[in-house]
Design an enzyme around this catalytic site. Structure first.
Site, PDB file in Angstrom:
ATOM      1  N   HIS A  37       0.807  -1.283   0.028  1.00 58.71           N
ATOM      2  CA  HIS A  37      -0.014   0.032  -0.083  1.00 58.71           C
ATOM      3  C   HIS A  37       0.887   1.206   0.022  1.00 58.71           C
ATOM      4  O   HIS A  37       0.577   2.264  -0.858  1.00 58.71           O
ATOM      5  CB  HIS A  37      -0.854   0.042   1.376  1.00 58.71           C
ATOM      6  CG  HIS A  37      -1.942  -1.181   1.253  1.00 58.71           C
ATOM      7  ND1 HIS A  37      -1.794  -1.962   2.344  1.00 58.71           N
ATOM      8  CD2 HIS A  37      -2.861  -1.382   0.612  1.00 58.71           C
ATOM      9  CE1 HIS A  37      -2.905  -2.673   2.304  1.00 58.71           C
ATOM     10  NE2 HIS A  37      -3.698  -2.395   1.056  1.00 58.71           N
ATOM     11  N   GLY A 149      -2.954  -2.171  -6.943  1.00 57.33           N
ATOM     12  CA  GLY A 149      -2.014  -3.063  -6.964  1.00 57.33           C
ATOM     13  C   GLY A 149      -2.176  -4.318  -8.080  1.00 57.33           C
ATOM     14  O   GLY A 149      -3.489  -4.663  -7.976  1.00 57.33           O
ATOM     15  N   LYS A 151      -1.673  -7.355  -7.817  1.00 61.92           N
ATOM     16  CA  LYS A 151      -2.010  -8.682  -7.027  1.00 61.92           C
ATOM     17  C   LYS A 151      -3.338  -9.008  -7.377  1.00 61.92           C
ATOM     18  O   LYS A 151      -3.864 -10.237  -7.456  1.00 61.92           O
ATOM     19  CB  LYS A 151      -1.566  -8.561  -5.443  1.00 61.92           C
ATOM     20  CG  LYS A 151      -2.096 -10.009  -4.783  1.00 61.92           C
ATOM     21  CD  LYS A 151      -1.781  -9.788  -3.316  1.00 61.92           C
ATOM     22  CE  LYS A 151      -2.645  -8.856  -2.430  1.00 61.92           C
ATOM     23  NZ  LYS A 151      -4.012  -9.520  -2.510  1.00 61.92           N
ATOM     24  N   ASP A 152      -4.395  -7.974  -7.161  1.00 63.26           N
ATOM     25  CA  ASP A 152      -5.666  -8.101  -7.554  1.00 63.26           C
ATOM     26  C   ASP A 152      -6.170  -7.825  -9.068  1.00 63.26           C
ATOM     27  O   ASP A 152      -6.769  -6.833  -9.198  1.00 63.26           O
ATOM     28  CB  ASP A 152      -6.536  -7.246  -6.436  1.00 63.26           C
ATOM     29  CG  ASP A 152      -6.452  -7.620  -4.849  1.00 63.26           C
ATOM     30  OD1 ASP A 152      -6.596  -8.713  -4.839  1.00 63.26           O
ATOM     31  OD2 ASP A 152      -5.631  -6.756  -4.261  1.00 63.26           O
ATOM     32  N   GLN A 155      -9.582  -7.515  -9.978  1.00 61.98           N
ATOM     33  CA  GLN A 155     -10.091  -6.234  -9.641  1.00 61.98           C
ATOM     34  C   GLN A 155      -9.796  -5.075 -10.535  1.00 61.98           C
ATOM     35  O   GLN A 155     -10.501  -4.224 -10.895  1.00 61.98           O
ATOM     36  CB  GLN A 155      -9.967  -6.234  -8.132  1.00 61.98           C
ATOM     37  CG  GLN A 155     -10.262  -4.697  -7.636  1.00 61.98           C
ATOM     38  CD  GLN A 155      -9.719  -4.514  -6.239  1.00 61.98           C
ATOM     39  OE1 GLN A 155     -10.683  -5.038  -5.320  1.00 61.98           O
ATOM     40  NE2 GLN A 155      -8.659  -4.062  -5.775  1.00 61.98           N
ATOM     41  N   SER A 188      -2.974  -7.890   3.521  1.00 66.48           N
ATOM     42  CA  SER A 188      -3.367  -7.367   4.796  1.00 66.48           C
ATOM     43  C   SER A 188      -3.736  -8.750   5.623  1.00 66.48           C
ATOM     44  O   SER A 188      -3.560  -9.196   6.763  1.00 66.48           O
ATOM     45  CB  SER A 188      -4.669  -6.598   4.928  1.00 66.48           C
ATOM     46  OG  SER A 188      -4.302  -5.450   4.366  1.00 66.48           O
TER      47      SER A 188
END
Length: 282
Positions: A37, A149, A151-152, A155, A188
């Site tokens: 983040h 990011g 990673k997603d 999304q 997270s």
């Protein structure tokens, strides 16, 4: 450092700062901030006049109530981490009521099939919740650029589609996956892993790297079999899905075709903690 919990107060403050060419960078998060983040924030600070971060655990994107309840909420710690990047970053940490105004429900979206693949199959309604909250946040902040990011990755593609369909005046910036020293994608949710689980979870990225290295030589079917066997032989993990998909459509690939970009996607449970990751295969 300014922290807002009301959208009207944030909007009014932003309007007081805007000039004709003022650029606003925005990093939407659900908190429990980590270095990934912070890397998005650092990029926004460099590229924009003003940077805003939202810290909001969005209930409408959770199909599992237990997962929502257990999601870490660490606002005070998050504020201190944001401060290490810049004291000038604006923090928006609203309540559910401030965002949803008494109607905590999602709008139903069509993302031209992107929402039915992978995460969409296993988390019903998830991307309706994502689309709903992202649109609300964009309308509050009115950013020039918003940072997500990779990673997603699913999304990220869906947010790009949302912006195109709704004709929202924001540039979506995708940023590389930020990893721990052992390769585990920063998340997270990693905070819910024991130290041993966190170390063993390096297997996820190692398997994706093996997939990328073998992609040119191995068939897609053999690659899927290799991944399934890898996790079937490890007692800590339960493989939810592994998919090789074309980047733009996210549809599962059956045979490799020239001039197409492919990506591998994976979701794994380590005990009850769900971890996802992705890697480009080109």
């Amino acid at each position: 450092m300014l922290v807002f919990d009301k959208k009207d107060a944030l909007s009014h403050h932003l309007e007081s700062l805007r000039q004709p060419k003022t650029s606003v960078g925005f990093v939407p998060t659900m908190g429990a901030l980590h270095q990934g983040h912070l890397s998005l924030l650092a990029q926004s600070v460099v590229e924009n006049d003003i940077t805003v971060i939202s810290i909001f655990v969005n209930p409408t994107q959770f199909n599992n109530p237990e997962d929502l309840e257990k999601y870490p909420r660490t606002l005070e710690s998050d504020i201190q981490k944001v401060r290490t990047i810049s004291e000038k970053i604006l923090i928006y940490a609203p309540s559910v009521a401030d965002i949803y105004e008494g109607k905590t429900e999602s709008k139903s979206y069509s993302f031209e099939g992107l929402e039915h693949q992978m995460e969409g199959k296993f988390r019903p309604g998830h991307f309706d919740g994502v689309g709903t909250v992202v649109k609300k946040l964009f309308e509050i902040v009115n950013p020039t650029r918003a940072y997500f990011g990779e990673k997603d990755f699913q999304q990220l593609q869906i947010v790009k589609k949302l912006v195109a369909k709704e004709q929202l005046p924001v540039i979506i910036v995708g940023c590389p996956v930020y990893r721990e020293a052992n390769g585990l994608a920063m998340s997270s949710r990693n905070e819910r892993l024991s130290p041993q689980e966190r170390q063993e979870a390096a297997l996820i990225y190692a398997t994706l790297q093996k997939t990328a290295n073998q992609f040119a030589q191995q068939s897609i079917a053999k690659t899927r079999q290799m991944v399934a066997e890898t996790f079937a032989n490890h007692p800590l993990f339960q493989l939810e899905y592994f998919e090789i998909a074309e980047e733009n459509t996210l549809k599962p690939a059956v045979k490799k075709q020239k001039n197409r970009k492919y990506r591998a996607f994976i979701a794994v449970f380590a005990n009850n903690v769900r971890l996802i990751d992705t890697i480009s295969l080109n």
